[in-house]
Design a protein around this motif. Sequence first.
Motif, PDB file in Angstrom:
ATOM      1  N   GLU A 229       0.850  -1.192   0.000  1.00 51.08           N
ATOM      2  CA  GLU A 229       0.000   0.000   0.000  1.00 51.08           C
ATOM      3  C   GLU A 229       0.879   1.232   0.000  1.00 51.08           C
ATOM      4  N   ASP A 230       0.301   2.331  -0.456  1.00 49.30           N
ATOM      5  CA  ASP A 230       1.060   3.572  -0.566  1.00 49.30           C
ATOM      6  C   ASP A 230       0.925   4.378   0.720  1.00 49.30           C
ATOM      7  N   SER A 231       1.684   3.991   1.728  1.00 47.66           N
ATOM      8  CA  SER A 231       1.696   4.700   3.000  1.00 47.66           C
ATOM      9  C   SER A 231       3.128   4.783   3.493  1.00 47.66           C
ATOM     10  N   PRO A 232       3.454   5.782   4.316  1.00 46.53           N
ATOM     11  CA  PRO A 232       4.836   5.896   4.810  1.00 46.53           C
ATOM     12  C   PRO A 232       5.305   4.650   5.551  1.00 46.53           C
ATOM     13  N   GLU A 233       4.432   4.050   6.358  1.00 55.13           N
ATOM     14  CA  GLU A 233       4.838   2.858   7.109  1.00 55.13           C
ATOM     15  C   GLU A 233       5.098   1.681   6.185  1.00 55.13           C
ATOM     16  N   ALA A 234       4.257   1.519   5.158  1.00 55.91           N
ATOM     17  CA  ALA A 234       4.455   0.423   4.206  1.00 55.91           C
ATOM     18  C   ALA A 234       5.740   0.618   3.422  1.00 55.91           C
ATOM     19  N   ARG A 235       6.023   1.872   3.021  1.00 54.56           N
ATOM     20  CA  ARG A 235       7.257   2.133   2.289  1.00 54.56           C
ATOM     21  C   ARG A 235       8.478   1.907   3.181  1.00 54.56           C
ATOM     22  N   ARG A 236       8.377   2.296   4.442  1.00 56.06           N
ATOM     23  CA  ARG A 236       9.488   2.081   5.366  1.00 56.06           C
ATOM     24  C   ARG A 236       9.724   0.585   5.597  1.00 56.06           C
ATOM     25  N   ARG A 237       8.629  -0.160   5.707  1.00 54.12           N
ATOM     26  CA  ARG A 237       8.752  -1.600   5.889  1.00 54.12           C
ATOM     27  C   ARG A 237       9.393  -2.240   4.656  1.00 54.12           C
ATOM     28  N   ALA A 238       8.968  -1.804   3.465  1.00 54.10           N
ATOM     29  CA  ALA A 238       9.542  -2.353   2.240  1.00 54.10           C
ATOM     30  C   ALA A 238      11.028  -2.016   2.138  1.00 54.10           C
ATOM     31  N   ALA A 239      11.389  -0.782   2.516  1.00 59.07           N
ATOM     32  CA  ALA A 239      12.802  -0.399   2.491  1.00 59.07           C
ATOM     33  C   ALA A 239      13.626  -1.253   3.438  1.00 59.07           C
TER      34      ALA A 239
END
Length: 371
Positions: free
Chosen positions: A262-272
């Motif tokens: 999903e396009d959310s800061p937490e999801a992007r941080r988790r993916a990173a």
Amino acid sequence: MVKSSQSVTVVALLADPDAPTEVAQHLARDLPARLADASGRHRRFDVEVVSEPFTAGAEDLPTLTRRLMDRGRGEDWDIVVALTDLPLHSRGRELVMDLSQEHGLALLSLPSLGGLRFERRARQAVEEAVLGLADAQAAEAEGLGHRRPLEELTGPLTSVHPAPVGDEEPADVRYVVSGPRGFLRVLFGMVRANRPWRLVPGLSKALAAALATGAIATVNSTLWSLAASLGTARLVIATVGSVALMIGWLIVDAHLWHRAAEDSPEARRRAALYNASTVVTLGIGVLVCYVGLLLINLLWALFILNGQVFASMTRSPLNTTEYWTLAWFVASVATVGGALGSGLESDEAIRAAAYSKREQERRRMLEDDDD
């Protein structure tokens, strides 16, 4: 949970399979004696280790905490400390531990302890959690409010600090790590859980291709001339390039790159975080393979090369420097050959070599959801 006898506090270490279970079994050896000595109230502690995948299918904290509460019902446990190698998140920050003093529960995310001094940190975290929950239960029985901070994990010299807990969540005390230091701490903890050295035996076909490439390249006169003309800077560039090519090929060929659901800061941080752990895990494994190839190529060159033939082809004497330079360059060439050979490996074999069992399970579940 069914309360045990007041003279003995029963502690259950509920651990995910693989590395968390090993950690729990190691801690359980001397944990009762350490808890009894630290409590100072002449308490006795019994410690049980239960291995089961309690985090299967869930990454959100409320679900995991309620699952632990349900698991503890009907058991003769006073305190449950759950150990997982899954990195957990809370409002954009990496979770270290959740505590529910009301239910005698603690949830510890092992990657948040970092890669260095891991055993000491794990022991301190579990001991402080158990003692804090035991004190809270004793204070509740006496009609007193009590909250014991994790003194061994929090403080000015560490990145661990308390965090607020939502009213709808079962936990009432939470500790997190945040900022770049916290990110790196969890990253190295994930890499440690992945055990990158397992990549070496896990890529048998790729290593066979690399060894064959190195054996042939060592007796190639064109490579003799190329190696003799290369300086240290170019050899370093060849090393970085070949290792990066190997890592990139493994990620692409085995579909190891994680995309945010999903396009959310937490999801992007988790993916990173997941992708960074993949790159570092593969990088360490490939570097171990590279060093092994270099040493094998050096031994092979010492055995097979003839000084007169080498000098006639390169117009340079075959000395220690030439042996080392040739072995170094051939290791880079062989690593590229190994990258091509890794295409013969199955995706499951590469993932088994690169990830812990818990991470393999998480990725399989994500793939099933995508299908």
